[in-house]
Structures are given as C-alpha cells and as structure tokens.
Design an enzyme around this catalytic site. Structure first.
Site, PDB file in Angstrom:
ATOM      1  CE  LYS A  90       9.965 -20.530  -7.212  1.00  0.00           C
ATOM      2  NZ  LYS A  90       9.325 -19.493  -8.593  1.00  0.00           N
ATOM      3  CD  GLN A 111       9.737 -13.028  -4.725  1.00  0.00           C
ATOM      4  OE1 GLN A 111       9.156 -12.710  -5.806  1.00  0.00           O
ATOM      5  NE2 GLN A 111       9.484 -13.932  -4.131  1.00  0.00           N
ATOM      6  CE  LYS A 126       7.290 -10.681  -8.159  1.00  0.00           C
ATOM      7  NZ  LYS A 126       6.684 -11.592  -7.639  1.00  0.00           N
ATOM      8  N   GLY A 165       3.651 -17.441 -11.084  1.00  0.00           N
ATOM      9  CA  GLY A 165       2.796 -16.384 -11.151  1.00  0.00           C
ATOM     10  C   GLY A 165       2.977 -15.038 -10.487  1.00  0.00           C
ATOM     11  CG  ASP A 166       3.305 -10.638  -9.081  1.00  0.00           C
ATOM     12  OD1 ASP A 166       3.221 -11.677  -7.311  1.00  0.00           O
ATOM     13  OD2 ASP A 166       3.030  -9.862  -9.053  1.00  0.00           O
ATOM     14  CB  THR A 210      -0.036 -16.696  -1.060  1.00  0.00           C
ATOM     15  OG1 THR A 210       1.501 -16.874  -2.814  1.00  0.00           O
ATOM     16  CG2 THR A 210       0.911 -14.678  -0.741  1.00  0.00           C
ATOM     17  CG  ASN A 241      -3.095 -17.184  -5.477  1.00  0.00           C
ATOM     18  OD1 ASN A 241      -2.538 -16.824  -5.260  1.00  0.00           O
ATOM     19  ND2 ASN A 241      -3.658 -18.367  -5.920  1.00  0.00           N
ATOM     20  CB  SER A 377       6.967 -21.568  -5.879  1.00  0.00           C
ATOM     21  OG  SER A 377       6.376 -21.001  -6.047  1.00  0.00           O
TER      22      SER A 377
HETATM   23  P1  NDP Z   1      -4.439 -11.731  -9.384  1.00  0.00           P
HETATM   24  O1  NDP Z   1      -3.837 -11.328 -10.288  1.00  0.00           O
HETATM   25  O2  NDP Z   1      -4.610 -12.838  -8.538  1.00  0.00           O
HETATM   26  O3  NDP Z   1      -5.443 -10.490  -8.176  1.00  0.00           O
HETATM   27  C1  NDP Z   1      -5.217  -9.479  -7.926  1.00  0.00           C
HETATM   28  C2  NDP Z   1      -6.319  -8.768  -7.434  1.00  0.00           C
HETATM   29  O4  NDP Z   1      -5.580  -6.896  -7.121  1.00  0.00           O
HETATM   30  C3  NDP Z   1      -7.691  -8.615  -8.520  1.00  0.00           C
HETATM   31  O5  NDP Z   1      -8.642  -8.781  -7.354  1.00  0.00           O
HETATM   32  C4  NDP Z   1      -7.113  -6.857  -9.030  1.00  0.00           C
HETATM   33  O6  NDP Z   1      -8.262  -6.407  -9.729  1.00  0.00           O
HETATM   34  C5  NDP Z   1      -6.937  -5.993  -7.727  1.00  0.00           C
HETATM   35  N1  NDP Z   1      -5.784  -5.664  -8.336  1.00  0.00           N
HETATM   36  C6  NDP Z   1      -4.871  -5.376  -8.802  1.00  0.00           C
HETATM   37  N2  NDP Z   1      -3.971  -4.488  -9.109  1.00  0.00           N
HETATM   38  C7  NDP Z   1      -4.149  -3.468  -8.655  1.00  0.00           C
HETATM   39  C8  NDP Z   1      -4.597  -1.601  -9.259  1.00  0.00           C
HETATM   40  N3  NDP Z   1      -3.890  -1.377  -9.517  1.00  0.00           N
HETATM   41  N4  NDP Z   1      -5.938  -1.398  -8.570  1.00  0.00           N
HETATM   42  C9  NDP Z   1      -6.875  -2.121  -7.894  1.00  0.00           C
HETATM   43  N5  NDP Z   1      -6.788  -3.251  -7.714  1.00  0.00           N
HETATM   44  C10 NDP Z   1      -6.021  -3.866  -8.289  1.00  0.00           C
HETATM   45  O7  NDP Z   1      -2.857 -11.651  -8.206  1.00  0.00           O
HETATM   46  P2  NDP Z   1      -2.567 -12.219  -6.845  1.00  0.00           P
HETATM   47  O8  NDP Z   1      -3.537 -12.480  -5.903  1.00  0.00           O
HETATM   48  O9  NDP Z   1      -1.803 -13.391  -6.963  1.00  0.00           O
HETATM   49  O10 NDP Z   1      -1.378 -10.777  -6.524  1.00  0.00           O
HETATM   50  C11 NDP Z   1      -1.763 -10.063  -5.868  1.00  0.00           C
HETATM   51  C12 NDP Z   1      -0.495  -9.696  -4.327  1.00  0.00           C
HETATM   52  O11 NDP Z   1      -0.130  -9.786  -3.411  1.00  0.00           O
HETATM   53  C13 NDP Z   1       0.097  -8.972  -5.684  1.00  0.00           C
HETATM   54  O12 NDP Z   1       1.144  -7.561  -4.577  1.00  0.00           O
HETATM   55  C14 NDP Z   1       1.064  -9.637  -5.684  1.00  0.00           C
HETATM   56  O13 NDP Z   1       2.460  -9.231  -6.002  1.00  0.00           O
HETATM   57  C15 NDP Z   1       0.867 -10.155  -4.140  1.00  0.00           C
HETATM   58  N6  NDP Z   1       1.412 -11.525  -3.779  1.00  0.00           N
HETATM   59  C16 NDP Z   1       0.838 -12.491  -4.747  1.00  0.00           C
HETATM   60  C17 NDP Z   1       1.750 -14.118  -4.868  1.00  0.00           C
HETATM   61  C18 NDP Z   1       0.951 -15.078  -5.229  1.00  0.00           C
HETATM   62  O14 NDP Z   1       1.109 -16.190  -5.047  1.00  0.00           O
HETATM   63  N7  NDP Z   1      -0.049 -15.393  -6.572  1.00  0.00           N
HETATM   64  C19 NDP Z   1       2.418 -14.332  -3.430  1.00  0.00           C
HETATM   65  C20 NDP Z   1       3.305 -12.787  -2.288  1.00  0.00           C
HETATM   66  C21 NDP Z   1       2.478 -12.139  -3.181  1.00  0.00           C
HETATM   67  P3  NDP Z   1      -9.125  -6.484 -11.025  1.00  0.00           P
HETATM   68  O15 NDP Z   1      -8.463  -8.164 -11.043  1.00  0.00           O
HETATM   69  O16 NDP Z   1      -9.638  -5.372 -11.016  1.00  0.00           O
HETATM   70  O17 NDP Z   1      -7.574  -5.557 -11.587  1.00  0.00           O
HETATM   71  O1  2IT Z   2       5.632 -12.018  -4.997  1.00  0.00           O
HETATM   72  C1  2IT Z   2       5.927 -13.295  -4.687  1.00  0.00           C
HETATM   73  O2  2IT Z   2       6.452 -13.872  -4.073  1.00  0.00           O
HETATM   74  C2  2IT Z   2       5.570 -14.303  -5.929  1.00  0.00           C
HETATM   75  N1  2IT Z   2       4.719 -14.158  -6.575  1.00  0.00           N
HETATM   76  C3  2IT Z   2       5.805 -15.658  -6.133  1.00  0.00           C
HETATM   77  C4  2IT Z   2       7.037 -15.678  -6.065  1.00  0.00           C
HETATM   78  C5  2IT Z   2       6.874 -17.633  -6.878  1.00  0.00           C
HETATM   79  O3  2IT Z   2       7.949 -17.595  -7.350  1.00  0.00           O
HETATM   80  O4  2IT Z   2       6.335 -18.560  -6.211  1.00  0.00           O
END
Ligand code: NDP
Ligand code: 2IT
Length: 445
Positions: A90, A111, A126, A165-166, A210, A241, A377
């Site tokens: 997952k 993860q 992942k 998603g991520d 998250t 997100n 999830s």
């Molecule tokens: P999104 O794609 O929704 O948003 C990512 C954000 O981070 C955007 O604002 C993006 O800016 C910025 N960003 C991404 N890469 C870079 C970079 N290399 N340098 C600067 N800014 C960057 O992703 P999420 O919000 O889902 O994910 C954000 C973090 O949270 C990640 O580390 C992810 O692994 C983690 N995460 C996500 C979960 C989820 O459920 N979605 C769960 C647990 C952890 P821009 O749009 O300009 O690229």
């Molecule tokens: O980093 C994370 O935990 C996620 N991107 C969410 C993974 C999931 O299966 O909901």
C-alpha cells in the site's frame, strides 16, 4: 551507529548505488534500532534488517503515450512492492520529473513503517513516474494514465497491491487509472485504488486526511507541553493536497498560517492564508502561488532566502524531501519555533532533524505525522470491502483516534527505550518491531 548496523548499512549502500534518498531513509531508521537489537538479537540472526531493505519485488516499465500534437512520448514507470508482512502493498504513486528508482525506494521503505504505525492491515509499497503533469492538458494526462495502468494493472489487486496518490497524483489521475483498470480487467474492484471520487467508491475525509492528520499529531505534541494551535503563527510549506488541508485545520483550531509555497516561491500573508482562494487557484485552476498573491491584498511574494526565515511558533514542511536543511532549522530555532511536524515524506535533512532535537523543539517525523493519509486509505478499503460509506464526522473521528494512538505509541516507546520525547526513535522502533515480528512468524520469506 552501532557496528553491526553500520556494516549492514554499508552493504545496503553498495548494493543500491546512486540512490541517495534511499540511503538517507535507511540510515535514519537504523540509527534508532541499536536498543532493539540489544534486547532481541534474533532480528540480527534472522537477517531481518538485510531482508527489510531488499524490496520483495521491483517493477520498472516503459510508458509510451502521445501528446496533443500527436508526438510520441516515452516515460518510465515504477512500482516497488517493498514489504507485505502486514498486508497488501500500500502506498501512493508520484508523478514528478525528479522521480527515479532511488526516490520510489525511499518512499516505499518509509511506507513500511508508517503503515505499520497506523495499526491497519497494510504492507508497504510506492510507485510513480518521471512524467511531469504540469502544463499538460487533461487529455494528455488521461492518455498517460491509461498507458501507465495498461502495464501496472497486472501487478495490482485489492489483496495484492493498492496504490493511491502522492505528488502530482490526485483525484483526476486516480479516476483515469481506475477507469482503465476496470476496463482491462472487467471487474469493478473498488479496493484496488484509494483516493477515489466520492461517487465511485471514495471515502469522505481521504482528501483532507494527510493534512488534518499532521495537525492532529502536532496538536498532541503541543499538548504534552500544555500548548495548542490556538493563537499560534504557523508556516506550512507547499500548496498541494497535504499543505492545503493542514492550513484548513490549523485555522479551525485558532492558529494563523502566515506563509506557504510552491516550487516557484513562497507567499507571506500576515492576515492568514485565505484557504478558499488558495484552493481555487491550486485545485481548480492549477495555477501558481503568484496567482494567489495577485488576487489577495496584503499578501506578497517572499523576498528573503527561504520560507523558513519567517518567525513562527510551528513549522509544517508539506512539500517534498529535503526541503528544510540544517541552516534553515537553525534560523527557525533562533526565531523561537516550538514544534515541527513533517506533513511531507523526509522533508527535513538529517542535520535539520538533529538541530531541532538538540534544541528541544518538538519534532514529529513524517512516518508518524503524515500517516493519516494512508490510514484513511485503509478506511476507504474497509468501506469498499463492506460495500459501505461512512459519514464525514465518523470518518474524521476514526482518523483522529488513529493519530492519537500513533502519538501515544511513539511517545511511550521512546520512554521505554530511555529517550523520552524522541518521536523519531519512537516511530522507528514501534513501526519496525511489528513488521519484524510478522516476518519472523512467517519463516524465511
Ligand atoms: P501535491 O502534488 O498535491 O503538492 C506538492 C506540493 O509541493 C506543491 O505545492 C509543489 O509545488 C510542491 N513541490 C513538489 N515538489 C517540489 C520540489 N521539488 N520543490 C519545491 N516544491 C515542490 O502533493 P501532496 O501534497 O500530495 O504531497 C506533498 C508531500 O506529502 C510529499 O512529500 C508526499 O510524499 C507527502 N505525502 C502525501 C500524502 C497524500 O496523501 N497525498 C500522504 C503522506 C505524505 P509545485 O506545484 O510548484 O510543483
Ligand atoms: O506517502 C503516503 O503515505 C501517501 N502518499 C499516501 C499513500 C496511500 O496509500 O494513501
């Protein structure tokens, strides 16, 4: 690091050359494990560490698609099925140009322990691609997602591997991928993907989970010092997100988010970020942070070195790996930061983590603080299995309960191993022991 761990770590580095983020994630876990191995040498005898660092299966594949001009494009797809001791693999899918095997492996490794901490029956995996969704039309994203799933589907299943998603993968992409999976397999297998739309098997609160969960964890940490978010100034990096829903919850709790960012820069908004406007710019229009500034009086683009220069009580890095380094941590500390919780995966460099811990700042590692996303999830999978859908209130209550429980387990494990307040050690040990015990129970697998 203790010698036996250092030796195993060196082997991991030699076997996985050029994968700096994976090495970093492994080292961080290993640095916590010496007291566990001292208590239970059988983990060493059974080579649990060597086995846990070796993915059960890694899939790398070609993803050909055509852009709107009819030109052929080729990307690379990945799915690392890391560990299935506690349940089906997952973990999310990341679409970002920086993606390569080392990024997917660091995320998959994290993860394993994160999913263990949730207490839900989910293993660790992942995936993703070096595809860049930015600037692509909906039709291009659809064709890419269909091609990606045309290869990946054969490796998935509700009891086998369940992506979500991520970065760069949200509801739109999950929709295209679920549609293609359904078409190829001729099965309406809701539990094969999470983060689905609410009309077709998704769960309420998954979108918020998250960010809300990270704030719940940070609230629990603050409460250990008799504090709360009420009246606090907060920085949340990112504007995706995780960041957006962390900001929403902080405002519900009486805090003020004064800065956020994307890869084009950061915005300072002393009145507090207008989350509805930010959602409009980011979720609906897929715009840049500058579009927010243009429409919000009083907000301005940050001029100094980084978002971490702004004095705040709480900092939540919610964008990407290694976005907060040792120097930036020192600046936050000098400016009086009280708590840091990682909404992103591994956003703080090792120097940053050591600086916060050395200064007595409350510090929550991502595998604990951002576990609310994957936990919800798992709640989505539970609803799918029962052909059921729960209310927002009930689902949020379950999420909050899970985050409280993770906080409690991390804190009590840290106490038990003589490192009170060390949430990094607490999370790593708690997450590891459960997976290690399951692996031992299964024999040599
Ligand atoms: P999104 O794609 O929704 O948003 C990512 C954000 O981070 C955007 O604002 C993006 O800016 C910025 N960003 C991404 N890469 C870079 C970079 N290399 N340098 C600067 N800014 C960057 O992703 P999420 O919000 O889902 O994910 C954000 C973090 O949270 C990640 O580390 C992810 O692994 C983690 N995460 C996500 C979960 C989820 O459920 N979605 C769960 C647990 C952890 P821009 O749009 O300009 O690229
Ligand atoms: O980093 C994370 O935990 C996620 N991107 C969410 C993974 C999931 O299966 O909901």
């Amino acid at each position: 690091m203790e010698q036996s761990l250092e030796t195993i770590f060196e082997t991991v580095v030699a076997r996985n050359p050029g994968e700096a983020e994976f090495h970093q994630a492994v080292r961080e876990v290993f640095e916590s494990l010496a007291p566990v191995l001292k208590k239970n040498r059988s983990y060493l005898d059974d080579k649990i560490l060597e086995r846990i660092c070796e993915p059960e299966r890694q899939i790398i594949f070609r993803v050909p698609w055509t852009n709107d001009k009819g030109e052929v494009q080729v990307n690379r797809g990945f799915r690392v099925e890391f560990n299935s001791a506690l349940g089906p693999y997952k973990g999310g899918l990341r679409f970002h140009p920086s993606v390569y095997l080392g990024i997917i492996k660091f995320l998959g490794f994290e993860q394993i322990f994160k999913n263990s901490l949730t207490g839900m029956p989910i293993g660790g995996g992942k995936g993703g691609s070096d595809f860049d969704p930015r600037g692509k039309s909906d039709a291009e994203v659809m064709r890419f997602c269909q091609s990606f799933m045309t290869e990946l589907y054969r490796h998935l299943g509700e009891y086998t591997d369940v992506p979500a998603g991520d970065i760069g993968v949200g509801g739109r992409e999950i929709g295209y991928m679920f549609g293609q999976y359904k078409r190829i397999t001729n099965r309406y297998e809701s539990g094969v993907l999470t983060g689905k739309g609410l009309d077709w098997g998704g769960s309420l609160v998954r979108t918020e989970a998250t960010g809300y969960g990270t704030v719940a964890f940070a609230s629990e940490m603050l409460a250990t010092r008799g504090e709360s978010f009420d009246g606090k100034r907060v920085t949340v990096s990112g504007a995706g997100n995780v960041a957006i829903y962390a900001m929403e919850k902080i405002h519900q709790l009486g805090g003020t988010v004064v800065a956020c960012s994307d890869s084009s820069g950061y915005v300072v908004d002393e009145q507090g970020i207008d989350v509805d406007l930010l959602k409009q710019v980011k979720e609906v229009e897929r715009g840049r942070i500058g579009d927010y500034v243009a429409r919000r009086s009083g907000a301005e683009l940050g001029k100094s070195g980084s978002i971490w220069d702004i004095p705040v009580d709480v900092a939540l890095p919610c964008a990407t790996q290694n976005e907060l380094n040792g120097e930036q941590a020192a600046t936050l500390i000098k400016n009086g930061v009280k708590a840091v919780a990682e909404g992103a995966n591994m956003p703080t460099t090792p120097e940053g983590v050591h600086a916060f811990q050395g200064a007595g700042v409350l510090f929550a590692p991502g595998k604990a603080a951002n576990a609310g996303g994957v936990a919800t999830s798992a709640l989505e999978m539970q609803q799918n299995a029962g052909r059921d859908s729960w209310s927002f209130e009930y689902t949020e209550e379950r999420l909050t309960g899970i985050m409280r429980n993770i906080h409690e387990m991390c804190a009590s494990t840290a106490d038990e191993y003589g490192a009170p307040g060390d949430y990094v050690m607490g999370a790593n040990i708690t997450g590891f022991v459960k997976v290690a015990n399951a692996m031992q129970a299964f024999g040599l697998v």
